[in-house]
Design a protein around this motif. Structure first.
Motif, PDB file in Angstrom:
ATOM      1  N   ILE A 107      47.476  -6.381  32.456  1.00 45.54           N
ATOM      2  CA  ILE A 107      48.138  -5.332  33.614  1.00 45.54           C
ATOM      3  C   ILE A 107      49.188  -4.357  32.824  1.00 45.54           C
ATOM      4  CG2 ILE A 107      49.593  -4.830  35.546  1.00 45.54           C
ATOM      5  CD1 ILE A 107      48.774  -7.546  36.535  1.00 45.54           C
ATOM      6  N   VAL A 108      48.967  -2.999  32.873  1.00 45.39           N
ATOM      7  CA  VAL A 108      50.081  -2.289  32.421  1.00 45.39           C
ATOM      8  C   VAL A 108      50.545  -1.352  33.579  1.00 45.39           C
ATOM      9  CG1 VAL A 108      50.442  -0.453  30.423  1.00 45.39           C
ATOM     10  CG2 VAL A 108      48.831  -2.281  30.138  1.00 45.39           C
ATOM     11  N   ASN A 109      52.047  -1.293  33.294  1.00 41.64           N
ATOM     12  CA  ASN A 109      52.646  -0.282  34.314  1.00 41.64           C
ATOM     13  C   ASN A 109      53.417   0.600  33.504  1.00 41.64           C
ATOM     14  OD1 ASN A 109      52.274  -2.349  36.679  1.00 41.64           O
ATOM     15  ND2 ASN A 109      53.836  -3.454  35.722  1.00 41.64           N
ATOM     16  N   VAL A 110      53.157   1.887  34.225  1.00 45.18           N
ATOM     17  CA  VAL A 110      53.667   3.180  33.891  1.00 45.18           C
ATOM     18  C   VAL A 110      55.063   3.482  34.349  1.00 45.18           C
ATOM     19  CG1 VAL A 110      53.374   5.604  33.374  1.00 45.18           C
ATOM     20  CG2 VAL A 110      51.432   4.198  33.161  1.00 45.18           C
ATOM     21  N   CYS A 111      56.119   3.249  33.422  1.00 49.01           N
ATOM     22  CA  CYS A 111      57.485   3.466  33.713  1.00 49.01           C
ATOM     23  C   CYS A 111      58.088   4.754  33.349  1.00 49.01           C
ATOM     24  CB  CYS A 111      58.163   2.147  33.364  1.00 49.01           C
ATOM     25  SG  CYS A 111      59.707   1.988  34.095  1.00 49.01           S
ATOM     26  N   THR A 112      59.185   4.600  32.767  1.00 45.38           N
ATOM     27  CA  THR A 112      59.882   5.848  32.187  1.00 45.38           C
ATOM     28  C   THR A 112      60.947   5.520  31.329  1.00 45.38           C
ATOM     29  OG1 THR A 112      60.974   7.948  32.739  1.00 45.38           O
ATOM     30  CG2 THR A 112      61.140   5.961  34.071  1.00 45.38           C
ATOM     31  N   GLU A 113      61.145   6.210  30.283  1.00 43.72           N
ATOM     32  CA  GLU A 113      62.127   5.946  29.345  1.00 43.72           C
ATOM     33  C   GLU A 113      63.450   6.227  30.098  1.00 43.72           C
ATOM     34  OE1 GLU A 113      65.425   6.669  26.469  1.00 43.72           O
ATOM     35  OE2 GLU A 113      64.687   8.152  28.051  1.00 43.72           O
ATOM     36  N   GLY A 114      63.601   6.971  31.038  1.00 45.01           N
ATOM     37  CA  GLY A 114      64.842   6.971  31.808  1.00 45.01           C
ATOM     38  C   GLY A 114      65.176   5.946  32.581  1.00 45.01           C
ATOM     39  N   ALA A 115      64.713   4.738  32.764  1.00 44.04           N
ATOM     40  CA  ALA A 115      64.809   3.654  33.667  1.00 44.04           C
ATOM     41  C   ALA A 115      66.282   2.989  33.010  1.00 44.04           C
ATOM     42  CB  ALA A 115      63.592   2.760  33.763  1.00 44.04           C
ATOM     43  N   ASP A 116      66.443   2.920  31.879  1.00 37.82           N
ATOM     44  CA  ASP A 116      67.633   2.326  31.300  1.00 37.82           C
ATOM     45  C   ASP A 116      68.704   3.292  31.179  1.00 37.82           C
ATOM     46  OD1 ASP A 116      68.675   0.085  29.922  1.00 37.82           O
ATOM     47  OD2 ASP A 116      68.428   1.070  28.074  1.00 37.82           O
ATOM     48  N   HIS A 117      68.791   4.323  31.992  1.00 41.39           N
ATOM     49  CA  HIS A 117      69.922   5.356  32.040  1.00 41.39           C
ATOM     50  C   HIS A 117      70.421   5.538  33.289  1.00 41.39           C
ATOM     51  CE1 HIS A 117      69.308   5.632  27.521  1.00 41.39           C
ATOM     52  NE2 HIS A 117      67.979   6.102  28.077  1.00 41.39           N
ATOM     53  N   VAL A 118      71.325   6.175  33.408  1.00 41.21           N
ATOM     54  CA  VAL A 118      72.130   6.782  34.758  1.00 41.21           C
ATOM     55  C   VAL A 118      72.118   8.395  34.497  1.00 41.21           C
ATOM     56  CG1 VAL A 118      74.139   7.113  36.093  1.00 41.21           C
ATOM     57  CG2 VAL A 118      73.600   4.957  35.126  1.00 41.21           C
ATOM     58  N   GLY A 119      71.431   9.051  35.509  1.00 44.90           N
ATOM     59  CA  GLY A 119      71.470  10.370  35.530  1.00 44.90           C
ATOM     60  C   GLY A 119      71.748  10.852  36.731  1.00 44.90           C
TER      61      GLY A 119
END
Length: 341
Positions: free
Chosen positions: A136-148
């Protein structure tokens, strides 16, 4: 040219596969020899994809558990197996300060971004993977580790998806591997309003010299799904052109004027003799007042907010003419997007 990652004889389900990253993933899986069952809300578009790739399609919303069950049943009926699942469909709404977020829209974001991935994994597990294994591969985002600014619901739900990835990896091992891919800014139609007037400038601010293409992400997904990654599970693979390693000194450009991730800023310390004291955090980016800035929520894509700290929280993102409020309905009138679509 055939893919070096042989998946011949295997069957895959790809959500959000009518265009963008999801389409590129479906194409790359087929190139590697897999058969694909694709789903998206645009019945005509996803039907054309299936016909061109020699697969099968079912239109519908991933927010509907009945649709996810039906997709699973279709794949089992047509292929007799489900070896791979790619959870790509997602939403970036609601867009705005969390203090103004409607609770129903908050729940809707988690339904699409987190619950749908879990539901499809459950159906695939009970239907095939639990006994035969898979990936299983989930497409996330580089921004999940940041606050914006204004992307609290999106970032929080994607952070939850990252944790879900690791949790499932632990629970489903050793038979099923579960990983995620986190894209940076990718050149897609739905992200056009971010990059079309400044693609070269945005790309020049990245160590690898360009913004991403859907196939960049697709190749990463297929690699993680293949036997080439057979000893990898619970991992998140950044596909971002080097967003997190670009220099923080020197002349500012739209992609080098960045804000440090909140957790790193809080942890930063300076040594004063034998005493460790917190360093002064950089000023937070100016937050637009409601209605004064930011894109139409359903126009913004996963790629556009990939790097909530490094890009979306930067002056470049804040002042980007295409990120200001736009009049009229969203481009496609949808309540949620398919990443990269």
């Amino acid at each position: 040219m055939t893919s070096p990652y042989g998946l011949r004889g295997r069957a895959a389900i790809v959500t959000g596969a009518s265009r963008g990253i999801g389409l590129a993933v479906a194409e790359e899986l087929c190139r590697a020899g897999a058969r694909v069952c694709v789903t998206a809300r645009d019945a005509d578009a996803v039907g054309r994809v299936a016909e061109r790739l020699g697969g099968v399609a079912l239109a519908g919303s991933v927010a509907d558990p009945a649709h996810l069950r039906a997709v699973t049943e279709l794949a089992l009926r047509e292929f007799g197996r489900i070896d791979l699942v790619v959870n790509n469909a997602a939403t970036n709404q609601p867009y705005g300060p969390l203090m103004d977020v409607d609770p129903d829209r908050w729940r809707a974001a988690f339904t699409v971004n987190v619950e749908a991935a879990l539901r499809l994994a459950q159906y695939a597990w009970h239907g095939w993977m639990g006994e035969h294994g898979g990936a299983i591969v989930n497409v996330c985002t580089e921004g999940a580790d940041h606050v914006g600014p204004h992307v609290g619901a999106y970032g929080t739900s994607k952070a939850a998806l990252l944790h879900l990835t690791r949790q499932l990896a632990g629970e489903l091992a050793p038979g099923v591997r579960v990983n995620s891919v986190s894209p940076g800014l990718v050149r897609t139609e739905m992200a056009r309003f971010v990059w079309e007037d400044s693609e070269d400038e945005l790309g020049a601010g990245l160590p690898l010299g360009r913004i991403g293409r859907p196939e960049d992400v697709a190749r990463a997904v297929v690699w993680l799904a293949s036997d080439a990654a057979e000893w990898i599970t619970g991992a998140d693979l950044l596909v971002d052109g080097g967003t997190r390693v670009r220099p923080r000194a020197g002349p500012a450009t739209p992609c080098t004027t960045v804000c440090a991730p909140a957790h790193r800023t809080a942890a930063a310390e300076t040594r004063v003799g034998a005493v460790s004291t917190p360093s002064q955090a950089p000023p937070s980016p100016r937050r637009p007042s409601p209605g004064s800035g930011g894109p139409e929520a359903s126009e913004m894509t996963a790629e556009a907010f990939a790097g909530n700290g490094p890009w979306a929280a930067s002056p470049a993102a804040r002042d980007h003419p295409r990120l200001r409020a736009r009049a009229g309905p969203p481009l496609d009138g949808r309540d949620y997007h398919l990443p990269g679509a």
